[in-house]
Design an enzyme around this catalytic site. Structure first.
Site, PDB file in Angstrom:
ATOM      1  N   HIS A   1      44.223  31.598  45.646  1.00 62.17           N
ATOM      2  CA  HIS A   1      44.333  32.382  44.411  1.00 62.17           C
ATOM      3  C   HIS A   1      42.981  32.737  43.791  1.00 62.17           C
ATOM      4  CE1 HIS A   1      46.598  33.232  40.518  1.00 62.17           C
ATOM      5  NE2 HIS A   1      47.275  33.854  41.456  1.00 62.17           N
TER       6      HIS A   1
ATOM      7  N   ASP B   1      24.758  39.096  48.459  1.00 59.77           N
ATOM      8  CA  ASP B   1      23.426  38.717  48.955  1.00 59.77           C
ATOM      9  C   ASP B   1      23.059  37.271  48.626  1.00 59.77           C
ATOM     10  OD1 ASP B   1      23.028  41.108  50.169  1.00 59.77           O
ATOM     11  OD2 ASP B   1      21.813  41.974  48.550  1.00 59.77           O
TER      12      ASP B   1
ATOM     13  N   LYS C   1      39.482  34.667  42.966  1.00 58.64           N
ATOM     14  CA  LYS C   1      39.090  36.082  42.880  1.00 58.64           C
ATOM     15  C   LYS C   1      37.589  36.097  42.648  1.00 58.64           C
ATOM     16  CE  LYS C   1      43.057  35.296  40.384  1.00 58.64           C
ATOM     17  NZ  LYS C   1      44.181  35.974  40.843  1.00 58.64           N
TER      18      LYS C   1
END
Ligand code: ZN
Length: 230
Positions: A162, A169, A164
């Site tokens: 779940h 870089d 996000k």
């Protein structure tokens, strides 16, 4: 012991001083640069205004020249061409030059999908971790990313993958409540933090690498093991 004449002493001291200054110069410059430039700290709030993101998403060689089209972005469509939360998020991702780690529950936004593919085409090493339940849904970008040759791994658990978050870089962390879906981008109240912070980047990267290893396809078991206990 013979004392050196004064001018010699002064010259020697000056030479030592100069050598030390030259030695210290790079770190002093680094300190000055670091002191002047504040690390990036930004928060994007959603829902995002719907704006045209074509100018951002076109590969450099296909971008029409502004002179030819008359509008500064080179696009003639009827959408506004200013900044929005989505365009800022796209910009933060498209800044990647070497690597992009994505750890996303839901990924169906076509614009974000195009941005990730663009980075892959530019030679950025993209790795995606996602949730096995959501990735099979209609409109998911995951199949397209795989088709483009981008490495994707997914869970095989009952619990959702779940997270996000994204790491650009290995320097910038992008994290918040936003699922990468047009529905969420255009309708939901969400927040996304963009921050340049060594410590947070390190911690999230460690979590990414842990999940990446755990979701290694060699460890997939497609035949559920007999349940132990009840
Ligand atoms: Zn446009």
């Amino acid at each position: 012991m013979r004392r050196w004449p004064l001018p010699w002493q002064a010259a020697a001291a000056a030479a030592v001083g100069l050598a030390l200054a030259v030695e210290a110069l790079p770190s002093v410059l680094r300190w000055l640069r670091g002191g002047r430039r504040r690390p990036r700290r930004e928060v994007l709030f959603f829902p995002s205004q719907v704006t045209c993101t074509e100018a951002l998403l076109q590969a450099p060689d296909t971008r029409p020249s502004p002179a030819a089209s008359g509008s500064p972005s080179g696009c003639q469509c009827s959408l506004p061409h200013g900044e929005s939360s989505l365009s800022r998020l796209l910009r933060a991702l498209l800044a990647a030059r070497a690597s992009l780690e994505l750890c996303l529950f839901a990924f169906s936004s076509p614009q974000l999908g195009r941005a990730v593919q663009l980075l892959h085409q530019r030679g950025v090493r993209v790795r995606v971790v996602t949730d096995c339940d959501y990735m099979a849904l209609n409109g998911s970008q995951i199949g397209l990313l795989r088709k483009a040759g981008i490495q994707v791994r997914h869970d095989q658990d009952l619990g959702y993958m779940h997270h996000k978050f994204a790491i650009v870089d290995k320097k910038v962390l992008i994290t918040g409540s936003l699922n990468w879906t047009t529905q969420a981008i255009q309708n939901n109240r969400e927040n996304v933090l963009i921050m340049e912070d060594d410590e947070y980047v390190r911690l999230f990267l460690e979590e990414f690498e842990r999940i990446w290893e755990e979701f290694n396809p060699t460890k997939y078991t497609f035949f559920p093991q007999e349940k132990r206990g009840h």
